[in-house]
Scaffold this active site. Structure first.
Site, PDB file in Angstrom:
ATOM      1  N   SER A  80      24.699   6.429  42.406  1.00 33.20           N
ATOM      2  CA  SER A  80      23.768   6.918  41.395  1.00 33.20           C
ATOM      3  C   SER A  80      22.340   6.962  41.931  1.00 33.20           C
ATOM      4  O   SER A  80      21.971   6.215  42.848  1.00 33.20           O
ATOM      5  CB  SER A  80      23.840   6.020  40.165  1.00 33.20           C
ATOM      6  OG  SER A  80      23.416   4.721  40.526  1.00 33.20           O
TER       7      SER A  80
ATOM      8  N   GLU B  66      23.942  13.941  34.076  1.00 30.40           N
ATOM      9  CA  GLU B  66      25.309  14.240  34.460  1.00 30.40           C
ATOM     10  C   GLU B  66      26.280  13.558  33.484  1.00 30.40           C
ATOM     11  O   GLU B  66      26.189  12.346  33.307  1.00 30.40           O
ATOM     12  CB  GLU B  66      25.535  13.644  35.851  1.00 30.40           C
ATOM     13  CG  GLU B  66      26.177  14.551  36.822  1.00 30.40           C
ATOM     14  CD  GLU B  66      26.275  13.909  38.202  1.00 30.40           C
ATOM     15  OE1 GLU B  66      26.941  14.512  39.036  1.00 30.40           O
ATOM     16  OE2 GLU B  66      25.732  12.824  38.455  1.00 30.40           O
TER      17      GLU B  66
ATOM     18  N   GLU C 162      23.298  10.067  49.167  1.00 29.78           N
ATOM     19  CA  GLU C 162      24.008  11.170  48.528  1.00 29.78           C
ATOM     20  C   GLU C 162      24.140  10.765  47.074  1.00 29.78           C
ATOM     21  O   GLU C 162      24.977   9.928  46.741  1.00 29.78           O
ATOM     22  CB  GLU C 162      25.349  11.345  49.247  1.00 29.78           C
ATOM     23  CG  GLU C 162      25.870  12.746  49.145  1.00 29.78           C
ATOM     24  CD  GLU C 162      26.821  12.873  47.995  1.00 29.78           C
ATOM     25  OE1 GLU C 162      26.341  13.201  46.891  1.00 29.78           O
ATOM     26  OE2 GLU C 162      27.998  12.613  48.195  1.00 29.78           O
TER      27      GLU C 162
ATOM     28  N   LYS D  29      30.593  -1.903  51.971  1.00 27.04           N
ATOM     29  CA  LYS D  29      30.970  -2.471  50.673  1.00 27.04           C
ATOM     30  C   LYS D  29      31.401  -1.334  49.747  1.00 27.04           C
ATOM     31  O   LYS D  29      30.590  -0.497  49.360  1.00 27.04           O
ATOM     32  CB  LYS D  29      29.792  -3.217  50.039  1.00 27.04           C
ATOM     33  CG  LYS D  29      30.257  -4.035  48.828  1.00 27.04           C
ATOM     34  CD  LYS D  29      29.178  -4.316  47.823  1.00 27.04           C
ATOM     35  CE  LYS D  29      28.851  -3.152  46.958  1.00 27.04           C
ATOM     36  NZ  LYS D  29      29.955  -2.685  46.075  1.00 27.04           N
ATOM     37  N   PRO D  30      32.695  -1.306  49.395  1.00 30.50           N
ATOM     38  CA  PRO D  30      33.152  -0.266  48.460  1.00 30.50           C
ATOM     39  C   PRO D  30      32.779  -0.639  47.028  1.00 30.50           C
ATOM     40  O   PRO D  30      32.331  -1.760  46.756  1.00 30.50           O
ATOM     41  CB  PRO D  30      34.671  -0.295  48.641  1.00 30.50           C
ATOM     42  CG  PRO D  30      34.972  -1.707  49.059  1.00 30.50           C
ATOM     43  CD  PRO D  30      33.761  -2.219  49.801  1.00 30.50           C
TER      44      PRO D  30
ATOM     45  N   CYS E  27      30.293  14.364  41.942  1.00 31.95           N
ATOM     46  CA  CYS E  27      28.868  14.695  41.866  1.00 31.95           C
ATOM     47  C   CYS E  27      28.625  16.178  42.103  1.00 31.95           C
ATOM     48  O   CYS E  27      27.499  16.642  41.965  1.00 31.95           O
ATOM     49  CB  CYS E  27      28.072  13.838  42.830  1.00 31.95           C
ATOM     50  SG  CYS E  27      28.790  13.846  44.452  1.00 31.95           S
TER      51      CYS E  27
HETATM   52  P1  ADP Z   1      28.192   4.241  39.403  1.00 27.72           P
HETATM   53  O1  ADP Z   1      27.213   4.217  38.272  1.00 27.72           O
HETATM   54  O2  ADP Z   1      28.869   5.528  39.576  1.00 27.72           O
HETATM   55  O3  ADP Z   1      29.121   3.078  39.431  1.00 27.72           O
HETATM   56  P2  ADP Z   1      26.433   3.047  41.309  1.00 27.72           P
HETATM   57  O4  ADP Z   1      25.300   3.709  41.996  1.00 27.72           O
HETATM   58  O5  ADP Z   1      26.121   2.020  40.294  1.00 27.72           O
HETATM   59  O6  ADP Z   1      27.317   4.205  40.733  1.00 27.72           O
HETATM   60  O7  ADP Z   1      27.412   2.385  42.375  1.00 27.72           O
HETATM   61  C1  ADP Z   1      27.651   2.900  43.660  1.00 27.72           C
HETATM   62  C2  ADP Z   1      27.773   1.749  44.631  1.00 27.72           C
HETATM   63  O8  ADP Z   1      26.548   1.027  44.650  1.00 27.72           O
HETATM   64  C3  ADP Z   1      28.849   0.725  44.288  1.00 27.72           C
HETATM   65  O9  ADP Z   1      29.420   0.257  45.507  1.00 27.72           O
HETATM   66  C4  ADP Z   1      28.069  -0.376  43.613  1.00 27.72           C
HETATM   67  O10 ADP Z   1      28.664  -1.653  43.721  1.00 27.72           O
HETATM   68  C5  ADP Z   1      26.795  -0.358  44.419  1.00 27.72           C
HETATM   69  N1  ADP Z   1      25.645  -0.925  43.712  1.00 27.72           N
HETATM   70  C6  ADP Z   1      25.336  -0.784  42.398  1.00 27.72           C
HETATM   71  N2  ADP Z   1      24.186  -1.437  42.113  1.00 27.72           N
HETATM   72  C7  ADP Z   1      23.767  -2.000  43.278  1.00 27.72           C
HETATM   73  C8  ADP Z   1      22.626  -2.785  43.667  1.00 27.72           C
HETATM   74  N3  ADP Z   1      21.675  -3.111  42.794  1.00 27.72           N
HETATM   75  N4  ADP Z   1      22.537  -3.192  44.950  1.00 27.72           N
HETATM   76  C9  ADP Z   1      23.456  -2.837  45.844  1.00 27.72           C
HETATM   77  N5  ADP Z   1      24.541  -2.096  45.568  1.00 27.72           N
HETATM   78  C10 ADP Z   1      24.698  -1.672  44.299  1.00 27.72           C
END
Ligand code: ADP
Length: 490
Positions: free
Chosen positions: A239, A392, A260, A182-183, A294
């Site tokens: 994150s 960050e 990561e 899942k992107p 990052c």
């Molecule tokens: P950013 O803050 O840089 O967008 P995230 O960690 O929120 O970084 O997002 C990185 C990836 O994790 C994305 O593909 C996002 O859709 C996914 N993501 C964010 N929150 C969740 C969650 N609660 N469960 C599963 N995937 C998530």
């Protein structure tokens, strides 16, 4: 023959499951926008648990045959995929610029960088060795073999829409795993295009599946993978809070996890450094993708005796950076990814100024260009109480901290829960040895700002995560070791 596509041919808006393009089971879609203008580029599938489950089912069906495919045949598929990515580097680079905002030269650079991992792991597929264990007892033969872990779920961020997912899919497929991915919701189009090229390269149906989901639905869709015992590994870049959540939730079925996560990279300039080289290294590492990586330096520590000279040299270079949309071929800094990102940068800069930082250049939005632009910024007199010291910023902002001696610099650099990248500039060999040992980080750039390579292990320590991507170590996360003990051989 590898086919070359136009950009418009590469735009896919459905999920790719079991070798077929299909809309989300609910029929829902969400908009992907151009961060430079806010215009809608495409409306892609907004997946939920039913789509996640369908992807897992397909990956489970495809696993036994892919696992048993000869390594050299898996390598051949990955080599074809690599050739197809390289053949389409221009169109993919433009697609990255379109949905993510980075200048075209950087977008194309990302394509080649991502492709290098595909080639690397294509080669590594044929080098998955085990061990014959020296005999311990007569009549018994002992050995260790490496097997693919099984279904791998890959979840990726928006800042490198191609490279981050390529460097997860490639080792997984090389190892003989099947993949569900899942992107990020901001940038699903590049990943979907990449999967289309993988299909062209004859990755078997079900071995690689990709679903897109909006931020609202991502959690529920991914939760299905976290709970499903058939999914044996989670690999995530993103994150730290989301990484911790994924680690916690995968504990229910004890999956293997690679994370990561965020960093808070220090960049130290000692008074014995080659200052011009240090400025050039900082420019290269800080302003890649507008500061949205990052491994971008987040805190720059400069020794007192060279502080003013360094600040002056740096501010002149930063002031000259061209901020423009990716469509401008001279652009060096594009728009930030979204409104949330610009708000965070603005919050950090305002907080720093309130606490005594001096703006040497930038320090404000570039609203005349669009809603998501922020001027490249240098701040002098940064102090540890500022938000940008602890978190960050993920934007084009360089805060300059002053230090007097080596011990103080190392203490400040390590004074963070994170430990991904770190950098320092010095020409003293003994200092280089000491500082590289003492920095708490997974990656150390020594008199060098561009450190990432498919041949090197990339990953963090502390709350920046665990697991390594790239290099000979990068396959380990997708393999488990099986010990074979054969008796009765007397
Ligand atoms: P950013 O803050 O840089 O967008 P995230 O960690 O929120 O970084 O997002 C990185 C990836 O994790 C994305 O593909 C996002 O859709 C996914 N993501 C964010 N929150 C969740 C969650 N609660 N469960 C599963 N995937 C998530």
């Amino acid at each position: 023959m590898t086919q070359r596509y136009e950009l418009s041919d590469l735009i896919r808006t459905d999920n790719f499951i079991d070798g077929k393009w299909m809309p989300a089971a609910s029929g829902k879609r969400f908009a992907v926008t151009d961060p430079a203008t806010g215009e809608v580029i495409a409306r892609v599938a907004d997946s939920g648990p039913a789509d996640a489950r369908a992807a897992t089912d397909a990956a489970a069906r495809a696993f036994p045959a892919w696992r048993d495919t000869l390594p050299k045949d898996r390598a051949a598929v990955l080599h074809r995929w690599h050739a197809s990515i390289v053949e389409n580097a221009d169109a993919l680079g433009r697609l990255i610029s379109l949905e993510q905002g980075k200048p075209f030269a950087e977008g194309r650079g990302e394509v080649m960088y991502g492709a290098s991992y595909v080639k690397w792991f294509a080669d590594e597929a044929t080098r998955i060795y085990g061990d014959i264990i020296p005999q311990q007892q007569r009549g018994k033969r002992m050995s260790a073999v490496k097997e693919p872990v099984g279904i791998v779920a890959a979840i990726t961020p928006w800042n490198f829409p191609l490279a981050m997912i390529a460097r997860k899919i490639a080792p997984a497929l090389a190892a003989g795993c099947t993949v569900i991915g899942k992107p990020a919701e901001d940038t699903p189009l590049t990943a979907l295009a990449l999967v289309m090229l993988a299909n062209d390269a004859c990755v078997p149906a079900g071995a690689l599946n990709l679903i897109s989901a909006s931020r609202d639905n991502a959690q529920e869709a991914v939760a299905d993978w976290l709970e499903d015992g058939r999914v044996r590994k989670i690999t995530f870049t993103g994150s730290t809070p989301v990484g911790k959540y994924l680690a916690r939730e995968s504990a229910g079925t004890l999956k293997k996890v690679s994370l990561e996560l965020g960093g808070n990279a220090p960049f130290i300039v000692f008074d014995d450094a080659d200052l011009d080289a240090a400025v050039a290294g900082l420019m290269a590492s800080k302003f890649r993708n507008g500061g949205q990586t990052c491994v971008c330096p987040n805190r720059v520590y400069v020794q007192s005796s060279i502080y003013d000279r360094f600040a002056d040299l740096l501010a002149k270079r930063v002031c000259a950076l061209k901020v423009a949309p990716a469509t401008d071929l001279d652009a060096q800094i594009g728009p930030m990814i979204n409104a949330r990102a610009v708000e965070k940068i603005e919050r950090h800069v305002n907080d720093a100024v309130k606490r005594g930082a001096r703006v040497l250049t930038g320090g404000k939005r570039r609203s005349e260009l669009g809603a998501n632009y922020y001027a490249p910024t240098v701040l002098a007199d940064a102090t540890p109480d500022m938000q940008l010291s602890c978190e960050e910023t993920f934007g084009p902002v360089v805060p300059l901290f002053r230090f007097d001696d080596e011990a103080e610099a190392i203490h400040a650099a390590n004074n963070t829960p994170f430990g991904l990248a770190s950098y320092f500039y010095s020409q003293d060999l003994r200092r280089i040895d000491r500082v590289s040992r003492l920095l708490e980080a997974g990656l150390v750039g020594i008199n060098e700002g561009a450190i990432s390579s498919e041949a090197a292990p990339f990953g963090g320590v502390k709350e920046s995560g665990y697991g390594r991507e790239g290099s000979k170590y990068g396959l380990d996360d997708y393999l488990s070791i099986k010990y074979l003990c054969q008796g009765g051989l007397e």
